[in-house]
Scaffold this motif. Sequence first.
Motif, PDB file in Angstrom:
ATOM      1  N   VAL A  44       3.343  13.509  -6.543  1.00 48.81           N
ATOM      2  CA  VAL A  44       4.432  12.996  -7.103  1.00 48.81           C
ATOM      3  C   VAL A  44       4.724  11.483  -6.712  1.00 48.81           C
ATOM      4  O   VAL A  44       5.109  10.350  -7.258  1.00 48.81           O
ATOM      5  N   LEU A  45       3.761  11.281  -5.566  1.00 45.20           N
ATOM      6  CA  LEU A  45       3.707  10.009  -4.701  1.00 45.20           C
ATOM      7  C   LEU A  45       2.497   9.716  -4.279  1.00 45.20           C
ATOM      8  O   LEU A  45       2.127  10.207  -3.594  1.00 45.20           O
ATOM      9  N   LYS A  46       2.000   8.776  -4.748  1.00 40.85           N
ATOM     10  CA  LYS A  46       1.112   8.087  -4.087  1.00 40.85           C
ATOM     11  C   LYS A  46       0.901   6.920  -3.872  1.00 40.85           C
ATOM     12  O   LYS A  46       1.864   6.139  -4.032  1.00 40.85           O
ATOM     13  N   TYR A  47       1.056   6.509  -2.260  1.00 39.17           N
ATOM     14  CA  TYR A  47       1.519   5.494  -1.679  1.00 39.17           C
ATOM     15  C   TYR A  47       0.089   4.546  -0.766  1.00 39.17           C
ATOM     16  O   TYR A  47      -0.567   5.419   0.672  1.00 39.17           O
ATOM     17  N   PHE A  48      -0.591   4.088  -0.681  1.00 35.21           N
ATOM     18  CA  PHE A  48      -1.659   3.715  -0.313  1.00 35.21           C
ATOM     19  C   PHE A  48      -2.165   4.601  -0.294  1.00 35.21           C
ATOM     20  O   PHE A  48      -3.376   4.779  -1.287  1.00 35.21           O
ATOM     21  N   ASP A  49      -2.767   4.980   1.146  1.00 36.20           N
ATOM     22  CA  ASP A  49      -3.905   6.668   0.950  1.00 36.20           C
ATOM     23  C   ASP A  49      -3.074   7.999   1.260  1.00 36.20           C
ATOM     24  O   ASP A  49      -3.551   8.416   1.245  1.00 36.20           O
ATOM     25  N   GLY A  50      -1.619   7.595   1.280  1.00 37.93           N
ATOM     26  CA  GLY A  50      -0.824   9.031   1.080  1.00 37.93           C
ATOM     27  C   GLY A  50      -0.284   9.966  -0.283  1.00 37.93           C
ATOM     28  O   GLY A  50      -0.369   9.271  -1.112  1.00 37.93           O
ATOM     29  N   ARG A  51      -0.236  10.884   0.117  1.00 40.97           N
ATOM     30  CA  ARG A  51       0.255  11.418  -1.281  1.00 40.97           C
ATOM     31  C   ARG A  51       1.689  12.455  -0.199  1.00 40.97           C
ATOM     32  O   ARG A  51       1.230  12.889   0.359  1.00 40.97           O
ATOM     33  N   ILE A  52       2.366  12.663  -1.806  1.00 49.43           N
ATOM     34  CA  ILE A  52       3.355  14.233  -1.359  1.00 49.43           C
ATOM     35  C   ILE A  52       3.658  14.330  -3.086  1.00 49.43           C
ATOM     36  O   ILE A  52       3.125  13.558  -3.879  1.00 49.43           O
ATOM     37  N   THR A  53       3.756  16.095  -2.838  1.00 49.26           N
ATOM     38  CA  THR A  53       3.622  17.218  -3.665  1.00 49.26           C
ATOM     39  C   THR A  53       5.329  16.971  -4.232  1.00 49.26           C
ATOM     40  O   THR A  53       5.771  16.765  -3.437  1.00 49.26           O
ATOM     41  N   MET A  54       4.792  18.016  -5.155  1.00 45.98           N
ATOM     42  CA  MET A  54       6.878  18.149  -5.445  1.00 45.98           C
ATOM     43  C   MET A  54       7.594  19.317  -4.579  1.00 45.98           C
ATOM     44  O   MET A  54       8.405  18.735  -4.147  1.00 45.98           O
ATOM     45  N   ALA A  55       6.515  20.188  -4.072  1.00 40.53           N
ATOM     46  CA  ALA A  55       7.093  21.174  -3.335  1.00 40.53           C
ATOM     47  C   ALA A  55       7.265  20.496  -1.584  1.00 40.53           C
ATOM     48  O   ALA A  55       8.191  20.320  -1.329  1.00 40.53           O
ATOM     49  N   GLU A  56       6.196  19.167  -1.547  1.00 43.20           N
ATOM     50  CA  GLU A  56       6.620  18.595  -0.198  1.00 43.20           C
ATOM     51  C   GLU A  56       7.926  17.629   0.190  1.00 43.20           C
ATOM     52  O   GLU A  56       8.585  16.891   0.476  1.00 43.20           O
ATOM     53  N   LEU A  57       8.130  16.951  -1.496  1.00 38.80           N
ATOM     54  CA  LEU A  57       9.371  16.002  -1.702  1.00 38.80           C
ATOM     55  C   LEU A  57      10.869  17.378  -2.158  1.00 38.80           C
ATOM     56  O   LEU A  57      11.808  16.620  -1.100  1.00 38.80           O
ATOM     57  N   ARG A 160      -3.794   2.481   5.589  1.00 37.71           N
ATOM     58  CA  ARG A 160      -4.132   1.975   5.290  1.00 37.71           C
ATOM     59  C   ARG A 160      -4.023   0.408   5.813  1.00 37.71           C
ATOM     60  O   ARG A 160      -4.318  -0.264   6.312  1.00 37.71           O
ATOM     61  N   ASN A 161      -2.542   0.660   6.666  1.00 35.80           N
ATOM     62  CA  ASN A 161      -2.200  -1.265   6.813  1.00 35.80           C
ATOM     63  C   ASN A 161      -2.601  -1.987   5.943  1.00 35.80           C
ATOM     64  O   ASN A 161      -2.854  -3.002   7.015  1.00 35.80           O
ATOM     65  N   ASP A 162      -2.808  -2.392   4.885  1.00 41.50           N
ATOM     66  CA  ASP A 162      -2.962  -3.703   3.939  1.00 41.50           C
ATOM     67  C   ASP A 162      -2.448  -4.775   4.576  1.00 41.50           C
ATOM     68  O   ASP A 162      -1.283  -5.045   4.382  1.00 41.50           O
ATOM     69  N   PRO A 163      -3.242  -5.714   5.022  1.00 39.77           N
ATOM     70  CA  PRO A 163      -2.841  -6.721   5.749  1.00 39.77           C
ATOM     71  C   PRO A 163      -2.402  -7.861   4.380  1.00 39.77           C
ATOM     72  O   PRO A 163      -1.337  -8.228   5.201  1.00 39.77           O
ATOM     73  N   ARG A 164      -2.558  -7.740   3.411  1.00 39.00           N
ATOM     74  CA  ARG A 164      -2.588  -8.889   2.185  1.00 39.00           C
ATOM     75  C   ARG A 164      -0.926  -8.449   2.590  1.00 39.00           C
ATOM     76  O   ARG A 164       0.030  -8.833   1.314  1.00 39.00           O
ATOM     77  N   ILE A 165       0.315  -6.604   2.521  1.00 37.49           N
ATOM     78  CA  ILE A 165       1.012  -6.316   2.090  1.00 37.49           C
ATOM     79  C   ILE A 165       2.091  -6.183   3.448  1.00 37.49           C
ATOM     80  O   ILE A 165       3.190  -6.747   3.232  1.00 37.49           O
ATOM     81  N   LEU A 272       2.861   3.542  -5.733  1.00 35.83           N
ATOM     82  CA  LEU A 272       4.350   2.419  -4.788  1.00 35.83           C
ATOM     83  C   LEU A 272       3.060   1.647  -4.534  1.00 35.83           C
ATOM     84  O   LEU A 272       2.151   2.225  -3.233  1.00 35.83           O
ATOM     85  N   THR A 273       3.555   0.461  -4.120  1.00 38.30           N
ATOM     86  CA  THR A 273       2.732  -0.622  -2.980  1.00 38.30           C
ATOM     87  C   THR A 273       4.095  -1.260  -2.561  1.00 38.30           C
ATOM     88  O   THR A 273       2.831  -2.605  -2.080  1.00 38.30           O
TER      89      THR A 273
END
Length: 554
Positions: A44-57, A160-165, A272-273
């Motif tokens: 349900v959430l994707k944040y750069f290289d992170g993932r969260i499922t509905m069960a985890e949320l 990921r810690n993208d330095p552009r962000i 999300l970014t």
Amino acid sequence: MSAYDERPWLSGYDEGMPAEMTPEYASALEMFRAAARRSPDAPVLKYFDGRITMAELDEVSDAFAAALLARGFAAGDRLALFLQNVPQFVIATVAAWKAGGIVVPINPMYRERELATVLTDCGAKAVVCLENGHPVVSAAVPGTAAELVVSTSELEYQTRNDPRIFSSPPRVRPDGTLDMATLIAEHRGGRPPEVRLQPDDIAFLPYTSGTTGPPKGSMNTHRNVVFNAQVYRDWMRLGPNDTVYGVAPLFHITGLIGHLSLALLLPAPLVLTYRFEPLVAAEAIQEHQATFTIGAITVFIAWTNTAQVCKEDLSSLRVVYSGGAPLPNAAVEAFEKKFGHYIHNGYGLTETTSPSHAVPLTKTAPVDPDSGAVSVGVPAPSTVVRVVGEDGRDLPPGEIGEIVTEGPQVAAGYWNNPEETANAMPGGRFHTGDVGFMDEQGWFYLVDRKKDQINAAGYKVWPREVEDVLYEHPAVREAAVVGVADRYRGETVKAFVSFKPGASATEEEVIEFCRQRLAAYKYPRQVEILDDLPKTVTGKILRRELRPGGAVNQ
């Protein structure tokens, strides 16, 4: 019966779109729980290289709800979110509902005085903020009802810690705060007591200037949220195989409904970014194969004008909508030429819980030949929209008047403000303060705003608030603020000032003074210095003469 009661726009609906729609769930929390039971392993959430499922949320929001309740939060209390587009925004939202609370989304660009105004008005019991936003929070909280401040970091839930962000200062939990991750870890596995939220309970309390005066809390109910999440789903023909790119701020009504609530309903991944950066955003769309987004036209203009963003980057998009600010036809054409995607227009306000109108997915919006305005679309199911004159009576198609919306998406009113509620929403009909007309086929067009409110890239700015800051400048004698056309933002803030005898300042100094005290979208980008500002015989400054085409500008 007037033309509006006959709803001529229904003939323009896409095939299969019903004229009436009923909320499928009693609350947004019930909506989430049903989706979690249906698809527990769905991301349900994707944040750069992170993932969260509905069960985890479900699990982490249980834990955070339990943590809040253990520290005095109770049903009906308000949880203020001073956050960017990070997973914690979604976690805290679901947790607040599970605790029986109300979510108060607050623009993280606010300065101390703006934040304090909202916290005081809503009486928030707790605040969740990013660590880098805590200095503003710590200055604003004293004197408010906030007893609990929880901090978190945009660096969590990804590696990921993208330095552009992201900048890279060391993480330090601010003094006087509790760490959100620590609270969740301490209560992991715990469940808050069961709550049964009702359709008329408040889900979100976003603040808006509405059509008049200082910010007011719009009481967006669970019925409002569920209904318009379904409108997005059915109107845009979205399902669990889609992926939503969250380009609109989650604190804004578009992000709350067209991103967060929609993702919880389907369920489908919400990408999300943190904040919008054209190239990073385009790369996220390509990486996660996002199929739907809705955002202000400035987003699409930025992509069009960023050479590094190519057609392939956005090729996965299937449905593209824009709302929150006027949609220039030239920008629509330029985006379609570069990327091959037509931008569908939409229209709504905080008080209509996002969309009240949208262009049907299979249609192209007509353009008014006289004004060049792109139609904002047709009203949503179960919605009746009128154009009324100064006497409140319906005007015939083609005539310009105020747009008045009635339907299941109209908010319950303004928080602790019955007078403004009665003025803006008599009988449940929301008088938008926007001026436009309906054509014979039921398409609606906006041509102006009724009051002095400025719309800068979808953000609402009330001139008086900016003027109050200008008057704090030691050199300023008089001040007036108006909106002027801006190629990128649609409209931007311009200030006119006169100085006290013997005092002076440069235009740049005045702008910087405001920049330090106002959110980025509010401070004036232009300042003009006059010997005297135009006034009525009673001394009231005449803003209308300062606008382009006014007496002073001729």
